[in-house]
Design an enzyme around this catalytic site. Structure first.
Site, PDB file in Angstrom:
ATOM      1  N   LYS A 288       0.828  -1.205   0.000  1.00 31.45           N
ATOM      2  CA  LYS A 288       0.000   0.000   0.000  1.00 31.45           C
ATOM      3  C   LYS A 288       0.862   1.255   0.000  1.00 31.45           C
ATOM      4  CE  LYS A 288      -4.022  -1.786   2.552  1.00 31.45           C
ATOM      5  NZ  LYS A 288      -4.904  -1.537   3.716  1.00 31.45           N
TER       6      LYS A 288
ATOM      7  N   LYS B  71     -15.050   1.476  -3.672  1.00 33.69           N
ATOM      8  CA  LYS B  71     -16.360   1.082  -3.157  1.00 33.69           C
ATOM      9  C   LYS B  71     -17.451   1.338  -4.198  1.00 33.69           C
ATOM     10  CE  LYS B  71     -14.654   2.480   1.354  1.00 33.69           C
ATOM     11  NZ  LYS B  71     -14.635   3.574   2.355  1.00 33.69           N
TER      12      LYS B  71
ATOM     13  N   ARG C 152     -11.634  13.099   6.745  1.00 30.84           N
ATOM     14  CA  ARG C 152     -12.514  13.956   5.933  1.00 30.84           C
ATOM     15  C   ARG C 152     -13.911  13.352   5.958  1.00 30.84           C
ATOM     16  NH1 ARG C 152     -13.031  10.275   1.935  1.00 30.84           N
ATOM     17  NH2 ARG C 152     -11.186   9.116   1.294  1.00 30.84           N
TER      18      ARG C 152
END
Length: 451
Positions: free
Chosen positions: A158, A237, A292
């Site tokens: 990652k 997503k 956020r």
């Protein structure tokens, strides 16, 4: 009380923020690139200022121009939504130096939690469970492979500054490690300007569960329940729902309490999301914190009745949270489908173009967040998400049925979208039964295509 807020974003999230400000009696300033001159957010805001040409680096990522626009418009604060500059600590620091309130956490917290490796170490110190992984930044494939060989495959590489599925690669064995690492690192450099990587043990077939938190300036932190974000394609997503069918009341409290502890350990303020992987044995692991508002904040709003954007603004104005953890109530079930301008029949290739016909569904328990209108041209230079469909009902089964009905009524002509693909997911027997994981899309539709 803020008199005027500049929205440093575009599309549906800019429209969403403008509407929240309107309800609070706060003036709004939109910024736009030349290609967005006629976009809906520029029409709804009280003022609109052009900040540069179409490429994001010359407009929505141009910190100096956005700060200058804020000063010129005499706005008190900036809301950056999600994406673009929403998690950029340098931008937050610039706002502070110019006496502009950034609606979100401090630059220090964004630095701490935005760097995935540092965030992991913060959680380990706070005794928050994390997936086994590197404690120090990794900069080379040789360095990373040594660690991966030690903990065993599969692993996931990652980007420390990553998000939205960029800079991530699953590595199944040592033979492919170097190639996958280098590919992820190049992607990270191109997307975030950062070659810092880290490596985790890859948890097979987990659920992606995230908890929404709110934290004020006075140490009060609450969690607003979980969202199941397991339906993903390439780590992006597609469908989110709340609550998760996989989580019992007891586990919800345990994970929720852990999310609050995590936020406190980070010294967090404003809205944020603590993200976990949940395995089949109900063990959960912290993976990251999003500093956020999230795309999928809508499902939390729907089941709690709390306007998260307005809460963000209130916290930034110095108000204490107006409710306690005990007063948070989860009502019914909510599902969100992300509608993208893409062609699933052509490997999900982007599909920009002019909207020639548009019909937005409605009805009880139906919400559409979008910046589309008939005649609008979807530009090719930004993210492909063009709308979010959110439904609410008393049960998951009813919510699924409602979403199927809504998608069947949703008409967007002139471009290709993933509406039919979303409908196909909702019709899947395993999805309807709640037998899902982050590998659902890749496994289900790969198997279907081979039959």
């Amino acid at each position: 009380m803020f008199k005027k807020i500049l929205i440093a974003n575009r599309g549906e999230i800019a429209v969403r923020i403008i509407r929240a400000c309107r309800e609070m009696g706060i003036g709004t300033v939109a910024v736009y690139s030349t290609v967005d001159k006629e976009a809906l957010h520029t029409q709804l805001a009280d003022e609109a200022i052009c900040i540069g040409p179409a490429p994001a680096k010359d407009s929505y990522l141009n910190m100096e121009r956005i700060i200058s626009a804020c000063i010129a418009a005499k706005a008190d604060a900036i809301h950056a939504g999600f994406g673009f500059l929403s998690e950029n600590s340098k931008f937050v620091d610039m706002c502070s130096k110019c006496n502009i309130v950034f609606i979100g956490p401090s630059a220090d917290v964004i630095n701490k939690m935005g760097n995935k490796a540092e965030a992991r170490n913060t959680m380990i110190t706070a005794n928050i469970p994390v997936v086994p992984g590197t404690k120090e930044p990794v900069y080379s494939a040789k360095q990373g492979k040594k660690f991966a060989d030690e903990i065993g495959y599969p692993v996931i590489v990652k980007a420390s500054s990553g998000g939205g599925g960029k800079g991530m690669r699953i590595v199944e064995n040592k033979e492919e490690f170097e190639h996958q690492f280098n590919t992820a690192q190049i992607e990270s450099v191109n997307a975030f300007g950062d070659d810092t990587m880290y490596i985790e043990k890859y948890v097979r077939n987990p659920r992606h569960i995230e908890f929404q938190i709110l934290a004020d300036k006075y140490g009060n932190v609450v969690q607003l329940g979980e969202r199941d974000c397991s339906i993903q394609r390439h780590h992006q997503k597609l469908i989110e729902e709340s609550p998760s069918i996989a989580i019992s009341k007891k586990l919800r409290k345990k994970m929720g309490d852990t999310a609050v502890r995590a936020a406190k350990a980070a010294g967090y303020e404003n809205a944020g999301t603590i993200e976990f992987l949940l395995d089949k044995d109900e063990k959960f692991y912290f993976i990251e914190m999003n500093t956020r508002i999230q795309v999928e904040h809508t499902v939390t709003e729907t089941i709690t009745g709390i306007d998260l954007v307005q809460e963000q603004i209130k916290i930034a104005m110095g108000e204490a949270l107006s409710f306690t953890q005990e007063e948070v109530c989860l009502d019914g079930h909510s599902i969100e489908c992300r509608i993208n301008a893409e062609n699933p029949a052509n490997n999900f290739s982007p599909s920009p173009g002019k909207i020639t016909n548009l019909h937005l569904p409605g009805g009880k328990g139906v919400r559409i967040d979008t910046a589309l209108f008939c005649g609008y041209t979807v530009p090719a230079v930004y993210d492909s998400m063009i709308a979010k469909v959110i439904v609410h009902d008393s049960s998951r089964e009813k919510a699924i049925n409602k979403m199927r009905s809504v998608l069947g009524e949703f008409i967007i002509e002139g471009i290709c979208t993933n509406i039919d693909f979303q409908y196909e997911i909702l019709n899947n027997i395993d999805f309807r039964a709640g037998n899902i994981s982050t590998d659902f899309i890749s496994q289900t539709f790969r198997e279907n295509s081979s039959n």
